[in-house]
Write a protein that holds these residues in place. Structure first.
Motif, short mmCIF file in Angstrom:
data_model
loop_
_atom_site.label_atom_id
_atom_site.label_comp_id
_atom_site.label_asym_id
_atom_site.label_seq_id
_atom_site.Cartn_x
_atom_site.Cartn_y
_atom_site.Cartn_z
N ALA C 149 0.84 -1.20 0.00
CA ALA C 149 0.00 0.00 0.00
C ALA C 149 0.88 1.26 0.00
O ALA C 149 0.61 2.23 -0.71
N PHE C 150 1.91 1.21 0.81
CA PHE C 150 2.86 2.33 0.93
C PHE C 150 3.56 2.56 -0.41
O PHE C 150 3.67 3.70 -0.89
N GLU C 152 2.55 1.73 -3.39
CA GLU C 152 1.60 2.27 -4.37
C GLU C 152 1.37 3.76 -4.14
O GLU C 152 1.30 4.55 -5.09
N GLY C 153 1.27 4.14 -2.87
CA GLY C 153 1.06 5.55 -2.55
C GLY C 153 2.25 6.41 -2.97
O GLY C 153 2.09 7.49 -3.55
N LEU C 154 3.47 5.94 -2.68
CA LEU C 154 4.67 6.70 -3.08
C LEU C 154 4.74 6.85 -4.60
O LEU C 154 5.09 7.91 -5.12
N THR C 155 4.38 5.77 -5.31
CA THR C 155 4.44 5.81 -6.76
C THR C 155 3.38 6.75 -7.32
O THR C 155 3.65 7.56 -8.22
N LEU C 156 2.18 6.66 -6.77
CA LEU C 156 1.09 7.52 -7.24
C LEU C 156 1.42 8.98 -6.99
O LEU C 156 1.20 9.85 -7.85
N ALA C 157 1.96 9.27 -5.80
CA ALA C 157 2.34 10.65 -5.48
C ALA C 157 3.32 11.17 -6.53
O ALA C 157 3.12 12.23 -7.14
N ARG C 159 4.11 10.09 -9.56
CA ARG C 159 3.70 10.17 -10.97
C ARG C 159 2.57 11.17 -11.20
O ARG C 159 2.32 11.57 -12.34
N LEU C 167 4.82 13.48 0.94
CA LEU C 167 3.91 12.41 1.37
C LEU C 167 4.43 11.76 2.66
O LEU C 167 3.67 11.50 3.60
N MET D 135 -2.99 14.94 -2.62
CA MET D 135 -2.26 14.40 -1.46
C MET D 135 -3.23 13.70 -0.52
O MET D 135 -2.94 12.62 0.00
N VAL D 138 -4.09 10.30 -1.92
CA VAL D 138 -3.01 9.32 -1.76
C VAL D 138 -2.98 8.79 -0.33
O VAL D 138 -2.90 7.57 -0.09
N MET D 141 -5.95 6.57 0.27
CA MET D 141 -5.79 5.28 -0.42
C MET D 141 -4.92 4.33 0.40
O MET D 141 -5.28 3.16 0.60
N ILE D 142 -3.79 4.83 0.89
CA ILE D 142 -2.93 3.99 1.73
C ILE D 142 -3.70 3.53 2.96
O ILE D 142 -3.68 2.36 3.34
N SER D 145 -6.19 0.72 2.14
CA SER D 145 -5.55 -0.58 1.96
C SER D 145 -5.07 -1.14 3.29
O SER D 145 -5.18 -2.33 3.56
N VAL D 218 -0.31 4.21 -13.51
CA VAL D 218 0.28 3.58 -12.33
C VAL D 218 -0.56 2.37 -11.94
O VAL D 218 -1.71 2.53 -11.52
#
Lengths: 257, 257, 257, 257
Positions: C149-150, C152-157, C159, C167, D135, D138, D141-142, D145, D218
């Motif tokens: 989950a973490f 995915e969040g870092l990647t989404l932030a 991109r 974040l 933000m 994101v 979302m984390i 999950s 993503v």
């Protein structure tokens, strides 16, 4: 060629009867002797033990319920082994329309071809022992994911105001038309899940396919999601119903608390 | 019956030619006029504007590239509207083997049946406008999940020591045999993804189907996992290839850092 | 109380040293004898065999690399057994900040409490043997899903145009702030995956937790999706890196064909 | 500095009171005028319209229930705009412990810092308008999950014979300890889902985060699986309960047919 048969369950009985009708000599053995009667009436001989059958026959086919039963029935000394799981159930077994997934001793496979030609519409030789079972797992994994995709589609059609019977008709005319959708769709729309392939066995095959993927570092996210849906269905008490009962997991459910 | 045709792309051209060959009077309009020539040579008339076509013909069929183009081409006054997405591409359009998913004005549907009988092997009337598009989304969602299941199976077969060509043969003999597996499998095993249905469009349809499920509180975990695989493929630059290129997401990849 | 110690790896050495410093008598055994020297210099005795240690000491703690090693080291006769996996790595072992998940013989647990009080900040008695390992699997399963989950969040932030360091700061101020995000986040943003807990071990624990869920009919779709991501990472050759390297699976990758 | 406040819901009221207590001049507007009384008793002025508040004050903060309400309240002429979603609910609003995610006009952000210092424990300036909302998506979302991972772990613990209260204690001592697990865990084990953050809002944020991921190619398989679980919960009628009610989707349910 004399063919031995160990195990006269639904499949074994249909297959040995089919060989008899096509002129083969057949010797059968079954744990419960009375199941041999009908075959004897059609000309089969009886062996008292698996060993007796194996010693007498050119090839002996074991259709036993579990691996342990199969292994205990085999006399290891001097034997050649061919694994040959079949694809298809009772009716294809009776009509010689099975698909035979053989693996193991290549010469034995060639010796068995005359019998395989009667029993199946097609037989494959897949290499070393284990490959027959693997092939079956791969096919069943795809089938299980397709059943989930199909269930999701039927549910989405219904809940978004379409007639799910129209969906069945549209699917049957297109690029993804297949016997499973056509055969199971109408029953599913009537909540009829008479077990042809029990859900708990489908889920076991998904689990084993995922384990095979794990060994080989193959990510399979769709199979994994499908497996969880089958587990959900098991937790709802649907394990003994047909695997199409995974459809139930998508319906509107009441929570328990 | 005189039939109008707006838009002479791949589909529109094949469909109007098919109607001409079957004795219909056809009047066509296209933004680029030169595309009308071949049809005129086969007996079609030309309309100068969409309105002229619509006023002249009993029914007018619009095969336009996007909804905005379709809307701007329609004269609202006094018109009756039938949505009719089709399933099938160039070849079925030429041979009258489309599947027509009509929804909207029932009487108009009935008036169009003579033309639909030529254009398609089957037409459906699905109720209110929107249902045609929804049906197409549901079918494409199932198709997208099946493609992922198929890709996972091919990958698992290959990496666990089976011949994936054997898998194609086994699949084609069983309960889940379908034209898509048979048609696309061999090309996929050669990394050939010439676009019949571009991956980015498949992913868009998955996304829209998931949104439809969201509106109607339908959980669709397998479609969701499939959608993520298509997104992964897009992030790998495969959006313009055939949707079967989702197969690439399962291969052994190098990481970038 | 005299405490025996079998196995002087990173954990065993730190723990036995900690007991010595707190006034316990300690007898150690290790397959490679030289690893005992430092402990002897701090006052430990040496046992020649595991049996000698076990016979001499009130309780004997085995910190061995694998279950087979552990089992072969135990003399079954008259012994009482307590399973006690620990949560925490080298540093908590040195400072007595482990979490001890004991299960098995309750009286033995009570006898061991004085040692556990030194070794851990908290010890649990969880019932029958097996529950300690199960608890560890459950915790690691949650941890593995959180890491995904973490990631995915870092990647989404990143991109979608946010600064992923922002974040990290925002996360650290909110309801889901936790030591793992704080500790691993900055390293992950530098593609630094020095292994504290190797990815292949994390994936093994996810797999075992999913198997435990399977036995008990517990659907776990998020753990299943996370497991596939870890498998993907393994297929990318990241198995020996830290489990946070699952972050790499979300990056833009080139396809191979 | 004079601060305007549009909207006196739970958050707006707590925040404006907090500013008053810290010596700021505050002018408030609310659609239902009576809600202003308590603030007036503590020294606030009343504006008759949003425009009146905005014209009078150095900065005006809008805490309105929906974007449309917010937009209709703003006088575009000559205005500078700062988006500033907050993280935290009623209690942090009262005690000045919010986290403020500002984006838009940088100079306006700097002008607002004295107020933000009272209202929040930390404020961020995240760049262009839209980044504040992104933000928040994101982070949520984390969080969503994580809640699913937590629910799966609690269910697995319970069904495999562990005490889920022990799991809460073990989690709270380790690397993934966080306020959400600690705060919500005990209530979840009592099937208590009093809504702090309604499940339907959490699911909406998951959906929007997935859409943001889709725009940016993503893949987010764990968020996607989590979203489906929240949808499942909605289909069970749990949308108005706390988002921790997703725990219910994992329990043993009866099927309906």
């Amino acid at each position: 060629m004399e063919v031995g048969f160990l195990g006269l369950g639904i499949m074994g009985k249909a297959m040995s009867m089919n060989l008899l009708k096509n002129g083969f000599k057949v010797t059968v053995w079954n744990r419960t002797l009375s199941k041999c009667n009908e075959l004897v009436a059609h000309g089969a001989s009886i062996g008292k033990t698996p060993a007796e059958v194996i010693n007498k026959c050119t090839i002996t086919i074991a259709m036993l319920s579990d691996p342990a039963a199969a292994l205990s029935a085999i006399t290891s000394k001097g034997g050649r082994f061919l694994e040959a799981p079949v694809s298809g159930s009772k009716q294809p077994a009776e009509t010689g329309q099975l698909v035979i997934l053989a693996a193991g001793d290549k010469a034995l496979y060639e010796a068995a071809i005359p019998a395989f030609d009667i029993l199946g519409k097609k037989s494959f030789f897949l290499g070393q022992v284990g490959n027959g079972a693997k092939m079956k797992l791969v096919v069943n994994m795809i089938m299980g994911s397709m059943m989930n995709a199909f269930s999701e589609g039927l549910t989405l059609a219904d809940r978004s105001g379409l007639n799910p019977h129209d969906l069945l008709d549209v699917l049957d005319l297109g690029a993804i038309a297949n016997p499973m959708f056509k055969g199971k769709g109408p029953a599913m729309l009537q909540n009829n899940y008479s077990p042809a392939f029990p859900l708990k066995h489908q889920q076991k095959d998904m689990r084993l396919a995922l384990a095979l993927g794990d060994e080989n570092s193959v990510p399979m996210p769709v199979a994994a999601a499908s497996n969880e849906a089958f587990k959900k269905a098991r937790s709802m008490g649907l394990g003994d119903m047909d695997f199409s009962a995974v459809f139930e997991t998508l319906k509107v459910l009441k929570h328990s608390s």
